[in-house]
Design an enzyme around this catalytic site. Structure first.
Site, PDB file in Angstrom:
ATOM      1  N   ASP A  67       0.813  -1.217   0.000  1.00 24.33           N
ATOM      2  CA  ASP A  67       0.000   0.000   0.000  1.00 24.33           C
ATOM      3  C   ASP A  67       0.843   1.263   0.000  1.00 24.33           C
ATOM      4  OD1 ASP A  67       0.917  -0.498   2.557  1.00 24.33           O
ATOM      5  OD2 ASP A  67      -1.048  -0.800   3.441  1.00 24.33           O
ATOM      6  N   ASN A 136      -7.740  -2.172  14.064  1.00 25.36           N
ATOM      7  CA  ASN A 136      -9.114  -2.392  13.603  1.00 25.36           C
ATOM      8  C   ASN A 136      -9.227  -3.635  12.719  1.00 25.36           C
ATOM      9  OD1 ASN A 136      -7.930  -1.582  11.224  1.00 25.36           O
ATOM     10  ND2 ASN A 136      -9.211   0.225  10.899  1.00 25.36           N
ATOM     11  N   HIS A 138      -7.461  -4.275   9.994  1.00 25.99           N
ATOM     12  CA  HIS A 138      -7.170  -4.123   8.565  1.00 25.99           C
ATOM     13  C   HIS A 138      -5.898  -4.864   8.179  1.00 25.99           C
ATOM     14  CE1 HIS A 138      -4.764  -0.046   9.005  1.00 25.99           C
ATOM     15  NE2 HIS A 138      -3.982  -1.079   9.153  1.00 25.99           N
ATOM     16  N   GLU A 143      -9.774  -1.615   4.779  1.00 28.14           N
ATOM     17  CA  GLU A 143     -10.377  -1.141   6.008  1.00 28.14           C
ATOM     18  C   GLU A 143     -11.690  -1.870   6.297  1.00 28.14           C
ATOM     19  OE1 GLU A 143      -8.457   0.406   7.814  1.00 28.14           O
ATOM     20  OE2 GLU A 143      -8.162   2.504   7.322  1.00 28.14           O
TER      21      GLU A 143
END
Ligand code: F6R
Length: 238
Positions: A67, A136, A138, A143
């Protein structure tokens, strides 16, 4: 999914680095999927150490990073391009033409994503994918949501990710609110996957991998559908 709990961060990095070194030694043309963030820094140090010691050669290795922020220029100190140069590529002999990082400065982000996906395919797919995990849940910048993208795409970053990553930015630096990320489908096509997690702030996300449910609200749970995933964590993360 196999889980290995190491005594501490150093042991975790040693194990992950050894897996990557084995992959490159047995296939000098290995295609590696790489991650950024704080977690893999110790792994990159060990890989660089092995290169300095002359026990590994990265000259034929091909890399694809997961990413990149969007928009961001490669020479921005906060870009993942910059991170990879600092922490890994400047210390080993991966050829510049074999390095791939999503283009955070592309005028047309969707086009850049399609080109990235095509480049991964043209390279024959990822042999070994290194992953971290967000608090979270991810992976890459996939996401939490109701649905997950299969392929490389542009994504807004969630509030949680913006909060988590704010620690890397100084007060005068603007943090991008979007990113380009390899999708979950592409990650799952990797032949083999290593997921690293350390520290107690990752405990809740790692625990969700034990539930056995594929939940788009915790993207890492989709790794449960892959046949060769090793979770390497420290004691605090379990
Ligand atoms: C970075 C990436 C992210 C991180 C995750 C954990 O390339 O793909 O998914 O792995 O945000 O980040 P750290 O390691 O900083 O806790």
């Amino acid at each position: 999914m196999k889980k290995i709990v190491c005594d501490n961060y150093d042991a975790m990095c040693r194990l992950a680095a050894d897996r990557i070194l084995d992959a490159v030694r047995s296939n000098p043309r290995a295609v590696l999927g790489l991650a950024t963030g704080s977690t893999p820094i110790g792994v990159y140090e060990l890989l660089a150490e092995a290169y300095r010691a002359g026990t590994v050669d990265f000259s034929e290795v091909v890399t694809f990073n997961l990413d990149e922020y969007y928009p961001i220029s490669p020479d921005n100190r906060q870009s993942y391009w910059y991170y990879m140069q600092q922490n890994f590529f400047s210390k080993v002999n991966v050829r510049p033409e074999n390095i791939h990082i999503p283009d955070g400065s592309a005028a047309d982000a969707a086009l850049a994503c399609r080109a990235y996906e095509a480049a991964i395919e043209a390279a024959g797919g990822i042999d070994l994918q290194l992953l971290g995990i967000g608090q979270n849940g991810h992976i890459g910048f996939n996401e939490p949501g109701k649905e997950l993208y299969a392929a490389t795409h542009v994504t807004p970053l969630t509030e949680q990710t913006l909060r988590d990553n704010a620690r890397f930015f100084s007060a005068d630096e603007v943090m991008p609110t979007q990113a380009l990320t390899v999708g979950v489908g592409t990650i799952l096509k990797a032949k083999s996957i290593l997921l690293l997690a350390n520290g107690k702030n990752k405990k809740a996300a790692v625990a969700r991998l034990d539930d056995g449910m594929l939940d788009p609200a915790v993207p890492a749970t989709f790794l449960l559908g892959h046949r060769d995933v090793t979770v390497i964590c420290d004691r605090e993360a379990v």
